[in-house]
Motif scaffolding. Structure first.
Motif, mmCIF file in Angstrom:
data_model
loop_
_atom_site.group_PDB
_atom_site.id
_atom_site.type_symbol
_atom_site.label_atom_id
_atom_site.label_comp_id
_atom_site.label_asym_id
_atom_site.label_seq_id
_atom_site.Cartn_x
_atom_site.Cartn_y
_atom_site.Cartn_z
ATOM 1 N N GLY A 174 -6.533 -9.303 -1.669
ATOM 2 C CA GLY A 174 -6.191 -8.438 -2.784
ATOM 3 C C GLY A 174 -5.245 -9.120 -3.750
ATOM 4 O O GLY A 174 -5.536 -10.180 -4.308
ATOM 5 N N ILE B 90 0.820 -1.210 0.000
ATOM 6 C CA ILE B 90 0.000 0.000 0.000
ATOM 7 C C ILE B 90 0.855 1.262 0.000
ATOM 8 O O ILE B 90 0.460 2.295 -0.551
ATOM 9 C CB ILE B 90 -0.965 0.014 1.204
ATOM 10 N N ALA C 53 -0.066 4.106 -2.750
ATOM 11 C CA ALA C 53 -0.532 5.431 -2.323
ATOM 12 C C ALA C 53 0.071 6.556 -3.155
ATOM 13 O O ALA C 53 -0.471 7.673 -3.185
ATOM 14 C CB ALA C 53 -0.202 5.641 -0.848
ATOM 15 N N GLU D 49 -10.175 -4.304 -2.056
ATOM 16 C CA GLU D 49 -9.770 -3.102 -2.783
ATOM 17 C C GLU D 49 -10.804 -1.976 -2.749
ATOM 18 O O GLU D 49 -10.436 -0.794 -2.668
ATOM 19 C CB GLU D 49 -9.446 -3.452 -4.240
ATOM 20 N N THR D 50 -12.106 -2.312 -2.832
ATOM 21 C CA THR D 50 -13.096 -1.232 -2.858
ATOM 22 C C THR D 50 -13.082 -0.424 -1.558
ATOM 23 O O THR D 50 -13.457 0.749 -1.550
ATOM 24 C CB THR D 50 -14.512 -1.775 -3.116
ATOM 25 N N GLY D 51 -12.640 -1.023 -0.482
ATOM 26 C CA GLY D 51 -12.514 -0.300 0.777
ATOM 27 C C GLY D 51 -11.358 0.686 0.772
ATOM 28 O O GLY D 51 -11.244 1.530 1.668
ATOM 29 N N LEU D 52 -10.486 0.590 -0.245
ATOM 30 C CA LEU D 52 -9.370 1.517 -0.403
ATOM 31 C C LEU D 52 -9.612 2.486 -1.562
ATOM 32 O O LEU D 52 -8.717 3.253 -1.928
ATOM 33 C CB LEU D 52 -8.071 0.740 -0.661
ATOM 34 N N LEU E 127 -10.160 1.405 -4.599
ATOM 35 C CA LEU E 127 -9.553 0.757 -5.757
ATOM 36 C C LEU E 127 -10.443 -0.375 -6.252
ATOM 37 O O LEU E 127 -11.489 -0.675 -5.673
ATOM 38 C CB LEU E 127 -8.183 0.184 -5.385
#
Length: 264
Positions: free
Chosen positions: A116, A73, A77, A140-143, A145
């Protein structure tokens, strides 16, 4: 060069005869897939392909907390453009596809987290074996992405669109038993690496040429309509009967003895 001769910073490599084991070895980072780790993994897979005596490959993670907990990550980022994101996705997809397209059997031995990019790595393998305490998911959707290393395509092909969308849209993690029920993993075992070696040995008893043709027929057929897929199967069957392995296998059966396949 054989795999056992290669040196990597983020991977451990073990080769005993026809069986190779690649371990993603960044336990302090839960074996996260950094750019350097991806690069080394690509090199290791290429070595597997170029080493004739290797007949099966196991992928696993170092330590007991994670198979691979995802992409790094701290590197993700820094992404700030469509071009950069697309290029990273394509690079990751290339590595996963190099594993998926190997003509030899590949097995993911999962302990701990496979999330992931880690789950995408496992999905690129033919068979997945998880320990009872494993956790698998696409967070990923929680990030903000989406899965970018093949997950949006391989996951629904494996477990169905509805179940795949459930995992990706909720970003929830599932345990090994639920993963087994939905077909995400093939086996649950207290020692997934030991079980992977056992399954690999069963595969290694069979004809290498036939194994490669089965994988090609399945891979190509999944992207075709049924009529075309059946033609692909017939083509692969036709190729199989021309191999020395086929002659040896049928002869060994008729002579009631173990077959001695040569991969030809």
């Amino acid at each position: 060069m054989t795999l056992i001769d290669a040196e990597f910073e983020n991977l451990l490599v073990d080769q005993h005869g026809p069986l190779a084991v690649i371990t993603v070895n960044r336990p302090r980072a839960l074996n996260a897939l950094s750019a350097d780790t991806f690069s080394e993994l690509a090199q290791a897979v290429e070595l597997v392909m170029d080493t004739a005596e290797i007949g099966a490959l196991i992928l696993t993670g170092g330590g007991d907390r994670a198979f691979v907990a995802g992409a790094d990550i701290t590197e993700l980022a820094d992404l700030d453009s469509v071009f950069a994101g697309r290029e990273l996705s394509l690079a990751g997809q290339d590595v996963m596809q190099s594993i998926a397209s190997l003509p030899l059997p590949t097995i993911a031995a999962i302990q701990g987290f496979a999330l992931g990019g880690g789950l995408e790595l496992a999905l690129a393998c033919d068979v997945r074996i998880a320990s009872p305490g494993s956790k698998l998911g696409m967070p990923e959707t929680g990030l903000g992405l989406i899965p970018g290393y093949g997950g949006t395509q391989r996951l629904p092909r494996l477990i169905g669109v509805g179940r795949a969308l459930d995992l990706m849209l909720t970003a929830r993690q599932v345990g090994a038993e639920e993963a087994l029920t939905m077909g995400l993993v093939n086996y649950v075992a207290d020692n997934p690496l030991e079980k992977a070696r056992e399954v690999a040995q069963q595969m290694l008893r069979n004809a290498p040429m036939a194994i490669g043709l089965v994988k090609e027929a399945v891979r190509r057929g999944m992207d075709a309509g049924l009529d075309h897929a059946l033609e692909i199967e017939a083509d692969m069957f036709g190729m199989a009967v021309t191999t020395k392995d086929f002659k040896e296998g049928t002869r060994a059966f008729l002579e009631k003895r173990p077959a001695r396949f040569q991969g030809e």
